[in-house]
Design a protein around this motif. Structure first.
Motif, PDB file in Angstrom:
ATOM      1  N   LEU A  60       0.812  -1.446   0.071  1.00 15.66           N
ATOM      2  CA  LEU A  60       0.007  -0.025   0.077  1.00 15.66           C
ATOM      3  C   LEU A  60       0.825   1.313   0.060  1.00 15.66           C
ATOM      4  CD1 LEU A  60      -2.542  -1.193   2.697  1.00 15.66           C
ATOM      5  CD2 LEU A  60      -2.827  -1.167   0.396  1.00 15.66           C
ATOM      6  N   LEU A  61       2.240   1.141   0.495  1.00 16.16           N
ATOM      7  CA  LEU A  61       3.012   2.375   0.528  1.00 16.16           C
ATOM      8  C   LEU A  61       3.836   2.529  -0.818  1.00 16.16           C
ATOM      9  CD1 LEU A  61       4.411   1.498   4.105  1.00 16.16           C
ATOM     10  CD2 LEU A  61       2.683   3.010   3.355  1.00 16.16           C
ATOM     11  N   THR A  62       3.158   3.423  -1.809  1.00 17.13           N
ATOM     12  CA  THR A  62       3.644   3.664  -2.792  1.00 17.13           C
ATOM     13  C   THR A  62       4.151   5.151  -3.007  1.00 17.13           C
ATOM     14  OG1 THR A  62       1.368   4.060  -3.878  1.00 17.13           O
ATOM     15  CG2 THR A  62       2.255   1.718  -4.099  1.00 17.13           C
ATOM     16  N   LYS A  63       4.819   5.431  -4.139  1.00 14.38           N
ATOM     17  CA  LYS A  63       5.534   6.683  -4.321  1.00 14.38           C
ATOM     18  C   LYS A  63       4.446   7.680  -4.561  1.00 14.38           C
ATOM     19  CE  LYS A  63       8.730   9.502  -6.951  1.00 14.38           C
ATOM     20  NZ  LYS A  63       9.738   9.579  -8.116  1.00 14.38           N
ATOM     21  N   GLY A  64       4.454   8.784  -3.668  1.00 17.21           N
ATOM     22  CA  GLY A  64       3.431  10.042  -3.611  1.00 17.21           C
ATOM     23  C   GLY A  64       2.312  10.038  -2.897  1.00 17.21           C
ATOM     24  N   THR A  65       2.332   8.648  -2.099  1.00 14.79           N
ATOM     25  CA  THR A  65       1.160   8.352  -1.286  1.00 14.79           C
ATOM     26  C   THR A  65       1.057   9.394   0.004  1.00 14.79           C
ATOM     27  OG1 THR A  65       0.763   6.105  -1.962  1.00 14.79           O
ATOM     28  CG2 THR A  65      -0.241   6.932   0.176  1.00 14.79           C
ATOM     29  N   LEU A  66       0.211   9.802   0.285  1.00 13.99           N
ATOM     30  CA  LEU A  66       0.011  10.831   1.483  1.00 13.99           C
ATOM     31  C   LEU A  66      -0.197  10.030   2.617  1.00 13.99           C
ATOM     32  CD1 LEU A  66       0.068  13.887   2.903  1.00 13.99           C
ATOM     33  CD2 LEU A  66      -2.321  13.762   2.386  1.00 13.99           C
ATOM     34  N   VAL A  67       0.608  10.051   3.646  1.00 13.68           N
ATOM     35  CA  VAL A  67       0.555   9.216   4.886  1.00 13.68           C
ATOM     36  C   VAL A  67       0.616  10.042   6.321  1.00 13.68           C
ATOM     37  CG1 VAL A  67       1.486   7.263   3.838  1.00 13.68           C
ATOM     38  CG2 VAL A  67       3.041   8.673   4.949  1.00 13.68           C
ATOM     39  N   GLU A  68      -0.074   9.524   7.114  1.00 17.43           N
ATOM     40  CA  GLU A  68       0.137  10.179   8.499  1.00 17.43           C
ATOM     41  C   GLU A  68       0.675   9.173   9.314  1.00 17.43           C
ATOM     42  OE1 GLU A  68      -2.695  11.640  12.034  1.00 17.43           O
ATOM     43  OE2 GLU A  68      -3.727  11.460   9.850  1.00 17.43           O
ATOM     44  N   LEU A  69       1.654   9.347   9.858  1.00 20.61           N
ATOM     45  CA  LEU A  69       2.471   8.299  10.827  1.00 20.61           C
ATOM     46  C   LEU A  69       2.662   8.963  12.301  1.00 20.61           C
ATOM     47  CD1 LEU A  69       5.691   8.116   8.367  1.00 20.61           C
ATOM     48  CD2 LEU A  69       3.620   6.488   8.485  1.00 20.61           C
ATOM     49  N   SER A  70       2.550   7.799  13.100  1.00 21.74           N
ATOM     50  CA  SER A  70       2.862   7.930  14.632  1.00 21.74           C
ATOM     51  C   SER A  70       3.963   7.171  14.716  1.00 21.74           C
ATOM     52  CB  SER A  70       1.497   7.317  15.428  1.00 21.74           C
ATOM     53  OG  SER A  70       0.329   8.219  15.011  1.00 21.74           O
ATOM     54  N   GLY A  71       4.799   7.551  15.768  1.00 21.15           N
ATOM     55  CA  GLY A  71       5.969   6.958  16.050  1.00 21.15           C
ATOM     56  C   GLY A  71       7.105   7.679  17.147  1.00 21.15           C
ATOM     57  N   ARG A  72       8.284   7.152  16.917  1.00 18.21           N
ATOM     58  CA  ARG A  72       9.226   8.185  17.505  1.00 18.21           C
ATOM     59  C   ARG A  72      10.369   8.447  16.442  1.00 18.21           C
ATOM     60  NH1 ARG A  72      13.498   4.508  18.870  1.00 18.21           N
ATOM     61  NH2 ARG A  72      12.706   2.562  18.813  1.00 18.21           N
ATOM     62  N   VAL A  73      10.856   9.546  16.575  1.00 17.24           N
ATOM     63  CA  VAL A  73      11.951  10.131  15.760  1.00 17.24           C
ATOM     64  C   VAL A  73      13.310   9.956  16.518  1.00 17.24           C
ATOM     65  CG1 VAL A  73      11.831  12.500  16.404  1.00 17.24           C
ATOM     66  CG2 VAL A  73      12.542  12.054  13.863  1.00 17.24           C
ATOM     67  N   SER A  74      14.344   9.784  15.558  1.00 11.20           N
ATOM     68  CA  SER A  74      15.636   9.862  16.155  1.00 11.20           C
ATOM     69  C   SER A  74      16.678  10.148  14.900  1.00 11.20           C
ATOM     70  CB  SER A  74      16.412   8.352  16.424  1.00 11.20           C
ATOM     71  OG  SER A  74      16.333   7.519  15.298  1.00 11.20           O
ATOM     72  N   ALA A  75      17.914  10.898  15.413  1.00 14.83           N
ATOM     73  CA  ALA A  75      18.637  11.377  14.474  1.00 14.83           C
ATOM     74  C   ALA A  75      19.804  10.526  14.507  1.00 14.83           C
ATOM     75  CB  ALA A  75      19.274  12.674  15.018  1.00 14.83           C
ATOM     76  N   ARG A  76      20.681  10.412  13.233  1.00 21.12           N
ATOM     77  CA  ARG A  76      21.750   9.662  12.965  1.00 21.12           C
ATOM     78  C   ARG A  76      22.821  10.523  12.111  1.00 21.12           C
ATOM     79  NH1 ARG A  76      18.724   8.584   8.670  1.00 21.12           N
ATOM     80  NH2 ARG A  76      19.681   7.989   6.689  1.00 21.12           N
ATOM     81  N   ALA A  77      24.078  10.174  12.418  1.00 22.90           N
ATOM     82  CA  ALA A  77      24.944  10.940  11.843  1.00 22.90           C
ATOM     83  C   ALA A  77      26.161   9.784  11.185  1.00 22.90           C
ATOM     84  CB  ALA A  77      25.688  11.899  12.430  1.00 22.90           C
ATOM     85  N   TRP A  78      26.884  10.081   9.965  1.00 23.09           N
ATOM     86  CA  TRP A  78      27.723   9.232   9.525  1.00 23.09           C
ATOM     87  C   TRP A  78      28.616  10.024   8.792  1.00 23.09           C
ATOM     88  CZ3 TRP A  78      22.942   9.898   7.549  1.00 23.09           C
ATOM     89  CH2 TRP A  78      22.767  10.221   6.172  1.00 23.09           C
ATOM     90  N   THR A  79      29.902   9.309   8.536  1.00 28.79           N
ATOM     91  CA  THR A  79      30.574   9.931   7.541  1.00 28.79           C
ATOM     92  C   THR A  79      30.616   9.163   6.011  1.00 28.79           C
ATOM     93  OG1 THR A  79      32.265  10.201   9.138  1.00 28.79           O
ATOM     94  CG2 THR A  79      33.298  10.593   6.785  1.00 28.79           C
ATOM     95  N   GLY A  80      30.429  10.353   4.961  1.00 33.53           N
ATOM     96  CA  GLY A  80      29.885   9.683   3.733  1.00 33.53           C
ATOM     97  C   GLY A  80      31.537   9.119   3.052  1.00 33.53           C
ATOM     98  N   LYS A  81      31.353   8.460   1.928  1.00 30.99           N
ATOM     99  CA  LYS A  81      32.475   7.957   1.038  1.00 30.99           C
ATOM    100  C   LYS A  81      33.496   9.143   0.655  1.00 30.99           C
ATOM    101  CE  LYS A  81      30.196   4.120  -1.007  1.00 30.99           C
ATOM    102  NZ  LYS A  81      29.650   3.485  -2.018  1.00 30.99           N
ATOM    103  N   ASP A  82      32.912  10.330   0.596  1.00 28.09           N
ATOM    104  CA  ASP A  82      33.711  11.425   0.205  1.00 28.09           C
ATOM    105  C   ASP A  82      34.278  12.108   1.510  1.00 28.09           C
ATOM    106  OD1 ASP A  82      31.455  12.806   1.604  1.00 28.09           O
ATOM    107  OD2 ASP A  82      31.147  13.746  -0.165  1.00 28.09           O
ATOM    108  N   GLY A  83      34.218  11.501   2.779  1.00 29.10           N
ATOM    109  CA  GLY A  83      34.599  11.987   4.037  1.00 29.10           C
ATOM    110  C   GLY A  83      34.037  13.144   4.560  1.00 29.10           C
ATOM    111  N   GLU A  84      32.761  13.533   4.101  1.00 32.67           N
ATOM    112  CA  GLU A  84      31.874  14.721   4.701  1.00 32.67           C
ATOM    113  C   GLU A  84      31.135  13.932   5.683  1.00 32.67           C
ATOM    114  OE1 GLU A  84      31.879  18.108   3.858  1.00 32.67           O
ATOM    115  OE2 GLU A  84      33.591  17.696   3.016  1.00 32.67           O
ATOM    116  N   THR A  85      30.723  14.671   6.743  1.00 36.91           N
ATOM    117  CA  THR A  85      29.829  14.330   7.764  1.00 36.91           C
ATOM    118  C   THR A  85      28.281  14.551   7.127  1.00 36.91           C
ATOM    119  OG1 THR A  85      31.216  14.862   9.572  1.00 36.91           O
ATOM    120  CG2 THR A  85      29.106  14.702  10.317  1.00 36.91           C
TER     121      THR A  85
END
Length: 130
Positions: A60-85
């Motif tokens: 049911l989850l297809t590109k362009g579909t309008l969704v309302e989500l409940s849950g929790r948010v978290s942040a993540r950080a990583w270093t890309g292949k180019d060395g940029e954060t």
């Protein structure tokens, strides 16, 4: 936390080494405000979402579909292949409501009921008596 946005791509189901399945998808959330000069500024935030309860909702989850989500948010950080954060937002989804607009045009709602581990899908297409 609740967010409302549109899917940026079709959902994908991944099976982990322990045979658990997760539905992964991405949502764009638009927001706007007026700055000190009175100009309207538009912003878009992108969330990488994970839904662990039932993989059957992925169809049911297809590109362009309008969704309302409940849950929790978290942040993540990583270093890309180019060395940029880099940084991103994850949304661990516990409930999904579909409002249509993607490949499926009708309004649909999918909710999870944890006590019986079953997904309920309700459509409003052609439910009028005339």
């Amino acid at each position: 936390m609740n967010i409302i946005g549109r899917l940026t791509r079709d959902a994908e189901v991944r099976t982990l080494s322990n045979e658990k399945q997760v539905v992964n998808f991405s949502v764009a959330v638009n927001d706007s405000y007026r700055n000190k000069q009175g100009e309207r500024v538009e912003q878009t935030a992108y969330f990488d979402c994970a839904y662990w309860i039932s993989s059957s909702v992925a169809r049911l989850l297809t590109k362009g579909t309008l969704v309302e989500l409940s849950g929790r948010v978290s942040a993540r950080a990583w270093t890309g292949k180019d060395g940029e954060t880099r940084a991103g937002l994850n949304f661990h989804t516990s409930q999904i409501k579909l409002h249509g607009g993607g490949k499926r045009a009708e309004t649909t709602q999918a909710t999870q009921q944890p006590e019986n581990n079953k997904v309920t899908v309700q459509g409003t297409e052609d439910d009028l008596p005339f």
